[in-house]
Design an enzyme around this catalytic site. Sequence first.
Site, PDB file in Angstrom:
ATOM      1  N   HIS A  19      25.347 -41.016  -7.849  1.00 30.96           N
ATOM      2  CA  HIS A  19      25.514 -40.725  -9.274  1.00 30.96           C
ATOM      3  C   HIS A  19      24.150 -40.497  -9.936  1.00 30.96           C
ATOM      4  O   HIS A  19      23.938 -39.485 -10.623  1.00 30.96           O
ATOM      5  CB  HIS A  19      26.234 -41.903  -9.944  1.00 30.96           C
ATOM      6  CG  HIS A  19      26.428 -41.748 -11.417  1.00 30.96           C
ATOM      7  ND1 HIS A  19      27.622 -41.376 -11.980  1.00 30.96           N
ATOM      8  CD2 HIS A  19      25.562 -41.906 -12.473  1.00 30.96           C
ATOM      9  CE1 HIS A  19      27.500 -41.306 -13.296  1.00 30.96           C
ATOM     10  NE2 HIS A  19      26.258 -41.644 -13.616  1.00 30.96           N
ATOM     11  N   GLU A  20      23.214 -41.433  -9.726  1.00 29.06           N
ATOM     12  CA  GLU A  20      21.904 -41.321 -10.357  1.00 29.06           C
ATOM     13  C   GLU A  20      21.085 -40.189  -9.745  1.00 29.06           C
ATOM     14  O   GLU A  20      20.353 -39.489 -10.447  1.00 29.06           O
ATOM     15  CB  GLU A  20      21.138 -42.648 -10.246  1.00 29.06           C
ATOM     16  CG  GLU A  20      21.843 -43.852 -10.854  1.00 29.06           C
ATOM     17  CD  GLU A  20      22.171 -43.676 -12.327  1.00 29.06           C
ATOM     18  OE1 GLU A  20      21.539 -42.823 -12.990  1.00 29.06           O
ATOM     19  OE2 GLU A  20      23.065 -44.385 -12.821  1.00 29.06           O
ATOM     20  N   HIS A  23      22.061 -36.956 -11.442  1.00 35.22           N
ATOM     21  CA  HIS A  23      21.324 -36.741 -12.699  1.00 35.22           C
ATOM     22  C   HIS A  23      19.920 -36.221 -12.408  1.00 35.22           C
ATOM     23  O   HIS A  23      19.450 -35.263 -13.036  1.00 35.22           O
ATOM     24  CB  HIS A  23      21.200 -38.054 -13.477  1.00 35.22           C
ATOM     25  CG  HIS A  23      22.465 -38.540 -14.104  1.00 35.22           C
ATOM     26  ND1 HIS A  23      23.261 -37.737 -14.879  1.00 35.22           N
ATOM     27  CD2 HIS A  23      23.058 -39.770 -14.096  1.00 35.22           C
ATOM     28  CE1 HIS A  23      24.298 -38.438 -15.316  1.00 35.22           C
ATOM     29  NE2 HIS A  23      24.195 -39.672 -14.856  1.00 35.22           N
TER      30      HIS A  23
END
Length: 750
Positions: A19-20, A23
Amino acid sequence: MWLVAVFICLGWIVSLCLHEFGHAVVAYWGGDTSVKDKGYLTLNPLKYTDPGLSLMLPLFFLLIGGIALPGGAVYINQNRLRDRFWKSAVSAAGPFANIIVVLLLSLLFRFGQNWDISSFIFPSLAFLVVLNIYVVLINLLPIPSLDGYGIIEPWLPTHLQRQFNQFSKYGIWFLIGLLWFVRPFNQFLWGITDTVSNFLLIPTDLAFLGERIFSRYSLYIVVVLIALLWIFRDRESDLYRQGSQLISKGKYQEAIAAFDRVIEIETNYAEAWYLRGYAFLQSGQYQAALSSYDKAIEIKPEYPEAWHDKGVVLRSLGRHEAAISCYDKAIEIQPEFLLAWHNRGIDLYELKRYEEAIASYDKAIEIEPKYAEAWMNRGNALAILHLDEAAVEAYNKAVQIQPESAAWIHLVKMLQKLQRYEEAIAVYDKKLQLKPEDPDAWYRRGLILAKLQREQEASQSYENAIACYDRSIKRNQNNPQNYYDLGLLLEKLQRQTEALECYEAAISASDRILSRQPKDAKTSYQKACLLEKLQLDEAALTAYEQVTSIQPDFYQAWYNQGIILTKMQQYDRAIYAYDKALETIPENSSVWFIRGKTLAQWQRYEAARESYDRAIALYPEFYGFWLYRGNAVYELERYEEAIASYDKAIELKEDCTSAWLLRGIALIKLEQYEAANACCEKAIQIESNCPDAWYNQACCYALCGEASRAIKSLQQALKLDTEEKLRELAKTDPDLEAIREHPLFQNLLN
């Protein structure tokens, strides 16, 4: 059973990293290459550790009996992203990564068969899928601080962004309250989660089994996991994040200390040097800021933000050409760097290169057509070039994009210049529809109506402005600023008695606050300013001294003490006050300048010259510093040096009457009368009604033996001299000795 909890924790860490990483990698593609330097382009969970999301929140959920799994965060420099599409994409990338995890894991259930239900793997996988679906739904909620809001934020009007962003630090707690106290909403989200998981053929019984086992056995595992993440967290990133947060709170000195600790650990951390420079810039310590930016650039030469911010510092120091060179370097590295193009235009404007400034603003607008500030500054440059209609168009565009922009003030001024008063009133009416409690708009509207001799409407507009302040005062009777602002308005309206009452009320409001909070330096400073405005210098001085006793680095209070002490001719104390101000802001050219003026009044001309030189070193492009430097060395009878300073002032401001006059006086001292006369002639061309210019010309003619010309110039000087100071001077001025016995001279003086 322990293996289920361990497997789910590890699976969660992997999905969190993805997820990170999502980004970070999209931010990198979108222009924020700093994520690479921060170590975010990795699947190392230690790089994403966040004190709140990785420690506090999981422990909170453990205490209330919820699902406690650590979170993470990456910090993206939004200014480096190319446009708002990329900003939205960065926010969407995290949930998208979770969706990929969900789809990949669900394939195992869709195409797999003959499960061994007793195995720990399948209940773990089923619950991980359900957990990721739920997290996607949560993240897509349009709540500030969540990815859902980040996706739509770039498309919101600027004023809404500002309002919502103030709420962002409370967003996660709002979400927790929503899920905990509004059970139907939480049930609704879980209902959607069940629907999606069923569609993906995730066995409900397996997911339920995984959740039940995890809840039973996860407590100690999660605590150990959180402890490990915290113990082995990236210390540099942690301190860097701490410094970033301190900057956002305006605590610049504390932020600098945090970045110093980062740099002690990792000397070549370019981002830390960069933000250290930004903190110095915001606190007015320009040389320290330059040093930090230079270090960041040394470590990472292709660092557009560092080049850009270095340009901003150089502009603050008045070094506009050097600033433009820095912006050019930033643009060379990142051609679509919006702020670099815009600030390049500002510095070109300062150098009076207006066409080039417009070209830079146009490039900024090409990159971001809805950049209100660029449209406004474009209008300012067009106005200087007397392209009034084009300026009106630019201002209108800025106001359409951002109704709260200061462009509306420029627009109204331009419409007034063009005598399009009705349109100007319409601008105010539109602004007041959006913000009816804007007293300044009501006041300015009244001024135009008065110019149109619509006195009744003007009077009503003024009364509306006063009513706005009255309502503000009713809402908060202990706010001194409200009384002060009303006093200023009443003073403009020539209602002096009422204005005085407001100022006194502001002082009383300050006293009420100080009775409860005697150590409130800001309120003490406001009170001191009010006392100074009322010309109660002794009381104001005492109040400023109170401020500096509470907060010794409150440089504005030291500066104002110096102003008052100079008026009182207590020059030694004034210099001490200026020096105390300079301890906090050593690179403030204005303080060095006013310090020099005080020394000159004290007749300490050499010290005054040194002080002016310090001001010039910081801001060499302000003509006034050179002018006063010339005066100081003139008093030291160093006339050639004085002329050189006046020449520099003239170079910077060719129409400076004072510089031409003073240059002429210095030339008279050197007995270069023709050159001195040429200076007087130039001063007269600039300002024909200047009595001093005519008087000095009379002196030049007298010294050259041209009596009739001298008397003619003197006659014009005395005619313009309404205070008759020159008449008294002429009676004893040795420069006029050659014509003193002339009958016409006698007639003039008598």
